[in-house]
Design an enzyme around this catalytic site. Structure first.
Site, PDB file in Angstrom:
ATOM      1  N   GLY A 165      28.069  89.974  70.112  1.00  0.00           N
ATOM      2  CA  GLY A 165      29.054  91.001  69.830  1.00  0.00           C
ATOM      3  C   GLY A 165      28.563  92.293  69.720  1.00  0.00           C
ATOM      4  O   GLY A 165      27.345  92.804  70.090  1.00  0.00           O
ATOM      5  N   SER A 166      29.514  93.346  69.444  1.00  0.00           N
ATOM      6  CA  SER A 166      29.071  94.741  69.500  1.00  0.00           C
ATOM      7  C   SER A 166      27.948  95.286  68.706  1.00  0.00           C
ATOM      8  O   SER A 166      27.257  95.990  69.167  1.00  0.00           O
ATOM      9  CB  SER A 166      30.283  95.744  69.347  1.00  0.00           C
ATOM     10  N   ASP A 173      27.253  77.183  66.755  1.00  0.00           N
ATOM     11  CA  ASP A 173      28.091  77.657  65.397  1.00  0.00           C
ATOM     12  C   ASP A 173      27.519  77.832  64.182  1.00  0.00           C
ATOM     13  O   ASP A 173      26.678  76.563  63.917  1.00  0.00           O
ATOM     14  CB  ASP A 173      29.333  76.765  65.592  1.00  0.00           C
ATOM     15  N   ALA A 203      24.619  89.087  61.672  1.00  0.00           N
ATOM     16  CA  ALA A 203      25.817  89.927  62.154  1.00  0.00           C
ATOM     17  C   ALA A 203      27.064  88.946  62.606  1.00  0.00           C
ATOM     18  O   ALA A 203      28.020  89.483  62.845  1.00  0.00           O
ATOM     19  CB  ALA A 203      25.578  90.712  63.352  1.00  0.00           C
ATOM     20  N   LYS A 233      35.402  96.657  53.903  1.00  0.00           N
ATOM     21  CA  LYS A 233      36.605  95.752  53.566  1.00  0.00           C
ATOM     22  C   LYS A 233      36.446  94.696  52.610  1.00  0.00           C
ATOM     23  O   LYS A 233      37.447  94.032  51.856  1.00  0.00           O
ATOM     24  CB  LYS A 233      37.328  95.166  54.845  1.00  0.00           C
ATOM     25  N   LYS A 269      34.065  88.170  53.075  1.00  0.00           N
ATOM     26  CA  LYS A 269      32.881  88.966  53.246  1.00  0.00           C
ATOM     27  C   LYS A 269      32.117  89.213  51.826  1.00  0.00           C
ATOM     28  O   LYS A 269      31.162  89.302  51.481  1.00  0.00           O
ATOM     29  CB  LYS A 269      33.328  90.206  53.964  1.00  0.00           C
ATOM     30  N   VAL A 308      33.226 100.911  63.270  1.00  0.00           N
ATOM     31  CA  VAL A 308      32.323 101.533  64.168  1.00  0.00           C
ATOM     32  C   VAL A 308      33.051 101.788  65.419  1.00  0.00           C
ATOM     33  O   VAL A 308      33.957 101.052  65.920  1.00  0.00           O
ATOM     34  CB  VAL A 308      30.837 100.631  64.595  1.00  0.00           C
ATOM     35  N   VAL A 326      40.022 100.497  66.918  1.00  0.00           N
ATOM     36  CA  VAL A 326      41.165 101.056  67.276  1.00  0.00           C
ATOM     37  C   VAL A 326      41.134 102.031  68.515  1.00  0.00           C
ATOM     38  O   VAL A 326      42.157 102.459  69.434  1.00  0.00           O
ATOM     39  CB  VAL A 326      41.711 101.978  66.009  1.00  0.00           C
ATOM     40  N   GLU A 349      46.376  94.795  55.328  1.00  0.00           N
ATOM     41  CA  GLU A 349      45.721  96.035  55.397  1.00  0.00           C
ATOM     42  C   GLU A 349      46.250  97.053  54.571  1.00  0.00           C
ATOM     43  O   GLU A 349      47.353  96.993  53.818  1.00  0.00           O
ATOM     44  CB  GLU A 349      46.701  96.619  56.767  1.00  0.00           C
TER      45      GLU A 349
END
Length: 651
Positions: free
Chosen positions: A314-315, A364, A386, A432, A444, A472, A479, A567
């Protein structure tokens, strides 16, 4: 002494490297030929001046010999100091200093020879004023020749540039700005042409730099005549504050100019500098000062150790991999369930870190048996967790999937880290998780509670650490990439609400802080990062549209589509009743959140997982609300569950 010796070597050898381009250059033998001709000319002109002043010279019948001696002595020192070796069109003060040393040595030698001749013959061979005249005339002509040649080649380069090249104004007159401008002038193959300089100073109005005008900011942006000559403004963002960047950007965009950025000279070799010029991005305006890592502590935790990074494709995970690889661990195990991104990362890392040992595992994290084989094979010292599902609307529709990865996966990794005596377990959480209004944030927060509660269980030697930060820049699904795609398509740019705000941090900055936090504390802490000031998403969208060369609401429309399920308008890094404790790192704080005992959290986890297996999403969310009482759904079908008290569901 070594530095002095290196300096003389550099002086002697010169900079003889040249990248062959279509612009020809003067060969060394021709430079030497011209210099000898200049010396001969200086001899002739000096005797001519003396003759015009009716000065009687010594030994007029030996004039050819006098001239020959001057030429031979000059030639000797030219070879000694290699005055001919530099590339004329790239001449610097270093090359001029070699001419001074060569000619100065000739002057001293002629003085000594002249005095010796006087002792033998009773009269010197040269008049002493004549020797000085040789020196000044020859040095002046050789200097002038090199300056004229530099200018000639500069004009040739300018002539070769395409008329479509962008005419740029470089911001600043400091050394780095001048070096950047010089690099543009010497690189005709790139699509830029130096047009001048802009500065905040007002005392440079009549000054000329590298043959170009220096404009004051007020003069430049208020004169339509000047603005018509330029296509873009070029800045070195590393030497400017965020406020200065925004000011220059706004002024430039308002006048229809492109805004370009360049790296600092220290970040790129001169030949790559112009190629590093890019359009200014929104990330540049949101970026903060570089993080100061305590590399000694980070190195100690990773050098020669076995490190596991989950979600490594992932990023965030992949950037942690890149940064950890800099500290030469024994092996980095990268675990992810995304096959294609994992393969692409393997190709990248094998090229970038050819000497680092990596292991890529497709797995997984909800499969404990698969994970246990990995922990058995490698005695991990550090685990960076992560891996997570993070997209709010998708998780709101599929809460059971968040349970398998964010809750069960975290439980598996944490328990195995304890069982196999991992030194430190670092979990990547999110803002979040604070006062969550969606299933993703609540899952989380539940993971945070489990990791915290495990710290004080019997027989535990692992330090369990949680890091919590906001959005990030450039991460998958964030976004900014989304807005870029919408702008490229011509709009509209869609925003959920005009008042929505978010905190932002770059991926490298976030990962540097994760590594730093991983070296701190005794375990059980939740570290929160200084995210700077929040940013209104609508302001972000307008800036991105303007940086792309469009006018917001005219060329590119902005539309509001309403808040998505789960949201909220703003994110928090701390819960309402939490306090922070500072650490020795200015950007890292400890959040003193409420925590539960392990047995209570584990009971909830068991029930939540069983509900997820049955795909009973309402029971899953009900149990999550029991474990995380501050979880209040927003704009979601689960709002109806907040009407009753669900705290004791697990008992």
């Amino acid at each position: 002494m070594k530095k002095l010796n290196d300096g003389f070597k550099a002086l002697y050898n010169g900079d003889n490297l040249l990248k062959i381009t279509r612009v020809r250059y003067i060969p060394r033998w021709m430079v030497l030929f011209f210099d000898i001709a200049f010396v001969l000319f200086s001899v002739v002109i000096s005797y001519y001046f003396l003759n015009q002043l009716h000065v009687r010279i010594n030994y007029p019948h030996l004039l050819p010999l006098q001239g020959l001696i001057v030429v031979l002595v000059n030639l000797f020192y030219m070879f000694i100091f290699r005055t001919y070796a530099g590339i004329i069109r790239h001449s610097t003060f270093f090359d001029f200093s070699k001419i001074l040393l060569s000619s100065g040595s000739t002057l001293v030698t002629l003085f000594v020879f002249n005095y010796a001749f006087y002792l033998v013959k009773g009269k010197p061979l040269y008049l002493y004023p004549n020797i000085f005249l040789f020196f000044f005339v020859s040095v002046s002509i050789m200097f002038f020749f090199r300056m004229l040649t530099k200018r000639f080649f500069s004009l040739m380069i300018e002539y070769r540039r395409s008329p479509t090249n962008l005419n740029v104004a470089v911001v600043g007159v400091e050394d780095v700005s001048v070096s950047l401008a010089r690099a543009i002038m010497h690189n005709p193959n790139y699509p830029y042409r130096l047009g001048g300089f802009i500065t905040n100073r007002t005392d440079s109005k009549r000054a000329i730099l590298l043959g170009h005008h220096i404009y004051s900011k007020k003069e430049f942006f208020s004169s339509p005549k000047i603005l018509r000559e330029f296509d873009a403004v070029l800045m070195i963002k590393e030497i400017m504050s965020k406020k200065e960047l925004e000011e220059w950007m706004n002024l430039s965009l308002d006048k229809g100019l492109k805004v370009l950025k360049a790296p600092t000279i220290g970040k790129m070799r001169d030949q790559d500098l112009v190629g590093g010029i890019r359009n200014l991005q929104i990330e540049d305006l949101l970026n903060r000062r570089p993080i100061k890592l305590e590399n000694g502590d980070v190195m100690k935790r990773h050098f020669g150790k076995n490190v596991l990074i989950t979600g490594g494709a992932g990023s965030i995970g992949s950037e942690i991999v890149r940064q950890v690889a800099e500290f030469a661990p024994s092996v980095i195990v990268i675990l992810d369930q995304a096959e294609s991104p994992l393969y692409e990362l393997e190709m990248e890392l094998s090229e970038k870190f050819p000497n680092q040992k990596f292991r890529f595992i497709l797995a997984d994290i909800s499969n404990r048996h698969r994970l246990e084989r990995v922990f058995e094979e490698y005695s991990f010292s550090m685990v960076y967790h992560a891996a997570a599902y993070k997209h709010v609307p998708l998780i709101e529709d599929n809460p059971h999937e968040a349970v398998f990865v964010n809750i069960l996966g975290t439980k598996n990794l944490a328990l195995l880290s304890k069982k196999y005596n991992v030194n430190r377990f670092v979990m990547i959480s999110t803002d979040k998780a604070v006062n969550p209004t969606n299933v993703m944030g609540a899952s989380k927060r539940a993971a945070e509670l489990f990791v915290q509660s495990l710290q004080n269980t019997g027989g535990n030697t692992t330090k369990f650490i949680t890091t919590r930060f906001g959005n990030v820049l450039g991460s998958n699904g964030s976004v900014i990439p989304h807005f870029k795609k919408q702008i490229e398509k011509g709009g509209p740019v869609t925003i959920t609400h005009p008042d929505i705000i978010r905190y932002f941090m770059t991926i490298p900055e976030a990962c540097e802080l994760v590594l730093q936090a991983g070296t701190m504390g005794n375990g059980g802490e939740i570290y929160v990062f200084d995210m700077g000031d929040p940013v209104k998403i609508i302001d972000l969208a307008r800036r991105m549209i303007r940086l792309s060369g469009y006018i917001p609401d005219e060329d590119i429309k902005i539309s509001f589509i309403g808040l998505r399920p789960g949201e909220k308008l703003y994110e928090e890094l701390l819960s309402d009743n939490a306090v922070t404790v500072p650490t020795h790192h200015e950007k890292i704080m400890i959040s003193k959140d409420h925590c539960e005992d392990f047995d209570t959290v584990d009971k909830y986890f068991c029930k939540i997982v069983r509900s997820a297996v049955r795909r009973d999403k309402y029971e899953v969310v009900t149990l999550l609300k029991g474990l995380v009482p501050e979880f209040l759904s927003n704009n979601s079908e689960f709002e109806q569950l907040d009407k009753g008290n669900v705290k004791d569901t697990a008992h």
